[in-house]
Design an enzyme around this catalytic site. Structure first.
Site, PDB file in Angstrom:
ATOM      1  N   ASP A 298       0.834  -1.202   0.000  1.00 24.82           N
ATOM      2  CA  ASP A 298       0.000   0.000   0.000  1.00 24.82           C
ATOM      3  C   ASP A 298       0.872   1.257   0.000  1.00 24.82           C
ATOM      4  OD1 ASP A 298      -2.401  -1.675   0.447  1.00 24.82           O
ATOM      5  OD2 ASP A 298      -1.499  -1.994   2.412  1.00 24.82           O
TER       6      ASP A 298
ATOM      7  N   HIS B 286      -4.623  -3.431   6.551  1.00 26.65           N
ATOM      8  CA  HIS B 286      -4.459  -3.698   5.119  1.00 26.65           C
ATOM      9  C   HIS B 286      -5.826  -4.123   4.583  1.00 26.65           C
ATOM     10  CE1 HIS B 286      -2.965  -4.921   1.272  1.00 26.65           C
ATOM     11  NE2 HIS B 286      -3.390  -6.152   1.456  1.00 26.65           N
TER      12      HIS B 286
END
Length: 349
Positions: free
Chosen positions: A171, A199
């Site tokens: 990410d 996440h």
């Protein structure tokens, strides 16, 4: 000559034993060759790979071993492939837990948590029993943060809790890339973006502390917010693009991220073991110590720096009202996941 970049036998370091679970799967397949050629710990670090998968994948796992043999990597000092958890985890120094039960159509998140509780409970207990007592653990299989917490809990204090982490570096890399594309600069010019939280689609990609090097002129260090100069985009489309990037890739490829995930895994472990540049923030999901009023007892993504094989959460960052709301929302999701997972664990005890 290519081999001259690698070590000679006379100056060889002790090999690092690296476990990859789900090694016959998509991410595992991309990852093991990257590790074998020095993509995780550098061109002077020999590796012994431990590959673990489930019994139905045993034949495919042997195919991966054959390909590793055929790659003739100068750094690869051995491959141990197994479908037995304790055999696969014995004496490992680094554990990359990729294998997890995949989310199937019609499954709710709690169903996925229940399936993965059993997997990560077993692996956490096995790590405590047979791995190095200072093994560094990175959980990739989703829901990664909570799966890491299950493994940590199941290790029962035999491994330092700070050694259990989950992957948000993918990410982080996605966020840097989106900023670089927006500005038309190289990604290495973008520094200190942060991923907070889970996440998942509640993660919070934050550029409040980020800067762009050599922009607009050589020698400049311009805050990302100033360089982009579009708060609506930064607080809207940018965040949702990073949050939903994994789903967008599945929609395009009909497969989940593999190459980019393998790169992010190597980035996470390399920085943790070898250290980050002075002043550089990277994102790692780690056990919360109460920093930034995030409840303890969660695996939560923070900005960290790394040195001498350890990470430290960056302290003293100013949190805006906008950021606080996003950070609390992702913490709430993690708290809910934890309660669901621990209820399943108690039922199985």
């Amino acid at each position: 000559f290519f081999l001259s970049h690698y070590i000679t036998m006379s100056e060889e370091k002790k090999p690092i034993r690296v476990l990859v679970t789900g090694a016959a799967g998509q991410i595992g397949y991309s990852l093991v060759f990257t590790i074998a050629r020095g993509g995780m710990f550098g061109l002077d670090q020999p590796i012994i790979l431990h590959l673990l998968d489930i019994p139905p994948c045993e034949k495919a796992l042997h195919g991966v071993v054959m390909e590793l043999d055929d790659s003739a990597s100068p750094l690869l000092r051995g491959v141990i492939a197994s479908v037995d958890v304790e055999e696969g985890l014995k004496d490992i120094d680094v554990a990359v837990l990729v294998g997890a039960f995949p989310r199937r159509e019609g499954m709710e998140r709690k169903d996925l948590l229940e399936k993965n509780c059993a997997i990560f409970k077993q692996q956490g207990a096995a790590l405590a029993k047979v791995a190095s007592n200072n093994v560094k653990v990175l959980v990739v299989g989703n829901p990664a943060n909570t799966n890491s917490l299950i493994a940590l809990t199941s290790a029962n204090g035999k491994i330092p809790k700070e050694n259990f982490t989950a992957l948000t570096r993918l990410d982080h890399n996605r966020a840097r890339s989106q900023i670089a594309k927006k500005l038309g600069v190289a990604v290495q010019q973008v520094h200190n973006v942060v991923i907070w939280g889970n996440h998942s689609s509640t993660q919070y990609p934050d550029v409040s502390y980020g800067y762009v090097e050599d922009f607009p002129n050589k020698g400049d260090k311009t805050p990302v917010t100033t360089a982009v100069n579009d708060l609506e985009w930064l607080q809207g489309e940018f965040i949702t693009t990073v949050q939903k990037r994994g789903a967008a890739i599945i929609d395009a490829r009909k497969l989940s991220s593999a190459g980019s995930a393998a790169q992010a895994i190597c980035d996470h472990m390399r920085d943790w073991v070898l250290g980050t540049e002075e002043g550089e923030y990277v994102s790692m999901a780690v056990p919360s110590d109460g920093s930034y009023d995030v409840p303890e007892g969660l695996i939560y993504s923070f900005p960290v720096s790394c040195k001498d094989g350890s990470y430290s959460i960056i302290q003293g960052l100013e949190i805006s009202e906008f950021s606080r709301g996003k950070m609390d929302a992702t913490a709430k999701e993690l708290q809910d996941e934890k309660e669901t997972a621990f209820a399943f664990l108690e039922d199985k005890n």
